[in-house]
Design an enzyme around this catalytic site. Structure first.
Site, PDB file in Angstrom:
ATOM      1  N   VAL A  68       7.873   5.733 -30.703  1.00 30.96           N
ATOM      2  CA  VAL A  68       7.866   6.318 -29.899  1.00 30.96           C
ATOM      3  C   VAL A  68       6.364   6.039 -29.128  1.00 30.96           C
ATOM      4  O   VAL A  68       5.901   6.158 -29.895  1.00 30.96           O
ATOM      5  CB  VAL A  68       8.139   8.491 -30.677  1.00 30.96           C
ATOM      6  CG1 VAL A  68       7.891   9.124 -30.242  1.00 30.96           C
ATOM      7  CG2 VAL A  68       8.615   8.420 -31.853  1.00 30.96           C
ATOM      8  N   CYS A  69       6.399   6.643 -27.924  1.00 31.03           N
ATOM      9  CA  CYS A  69       5.183   6.275 -27.157  1.00 31.03           C
ATOM     10  C   CYS A  69       5.043   7.462 -26.140  1.00 31.03           C
ATOM     11  O   CYS A  69       6.186   8.211 -26.527  1.00 31.03           O
ATOM     12  CB  CYS A  69       4.702   5.068 -26.737  1.00 31.03           C
ATOM     13  SG  CYS A  69       6.296   4.698 -24.965  1.00 31.03           S
ATOM     14  N   GLY A  70       4.738   7.412 -25.326  1.00 33.92           N
ATOM     15  CA  GLY A  70       4.496   9.098 -24.096  1.00 33.92           C
ATOM     16  C   GLY A  70       6.611   8.950 -23.780  1.00 33.92           C
ATOM     17  O   GLY A  70       6.388   9.827 -23.009  1.00 33.92           O
TER      18      GLY A  70
END
Length: 159
Positions: A68-70
């Protein structure tokens, strides 16, 4: 035997990572969750986390990875640099299904700034149910991807 899942996030995705890790740890389909970081308050650039998780898959320590990232895009790009690993961002049920069934991707990436947490939870749960069929029409395409990832000069013979 259940899935062994490597999980990771950068600072833009750590809240979802922690929530999804807890979900995976309670899921009977999951045998182990390997957290490669980050923790709340840490700031590590996404390439380092994405590659660390993908290496767990490539080395056989994990069956799949959830990152998960932005947006999910950077993590997919980072994980995809590891030979033998296929990764993609997905933000809907159909994409999660095709990620596995059409592309035999081992890494699902999500964007904390793109989808809500409840949708992320649903997609991760659905992802655990999908398996690649080695006899499917997609098998040849996945084999071609694997050949291209094999190194310099590795070109599929049917191109």
């Amino acid at each position: 035997m259940g899935w062994r899942i490597a999980i990771g996030a950068d600072s833009a995705g750590v809240d979802y990572k922690d929530a999804l890790r807890a979900q995976l740890e309670q899921d009977p389909r999951v045998e182990a969750v390997l957290d490669v970081g980050v923790r709340a308050g840490e700031d590590v650039d996404y390439p380092h986390i994405g590659v660390a998780a993908a290496r767990k898959v490539a080395d056989g320590d994990a069956d799949r990875a959830l990152l998960v990232c932005g947006t999910g895009i950077g993590m997919a790009m980072a994980a995809g640099t590891v030979p033998g690993v296929r990764a993609s961002v997905a933000h809907d049920s159909y994409s999660v299904e095709r990620l596995v069934k059409s592309n035999n991707a081992q890494v699902l990436t999500l964007g904390q700034r793109v989808i809500g947490l409840e949708l992320a939870r649903t997609l991760v749960s659905q992802w655990l149910d999908h398996r690649f069929d080695e006899t499917s029409a997609s098998a040849g395409k996945v084999a071609a991807l694997a050949q291209y990832q094999g190194g310099a000069g590795a070109v599929p013979t049917n191109c």
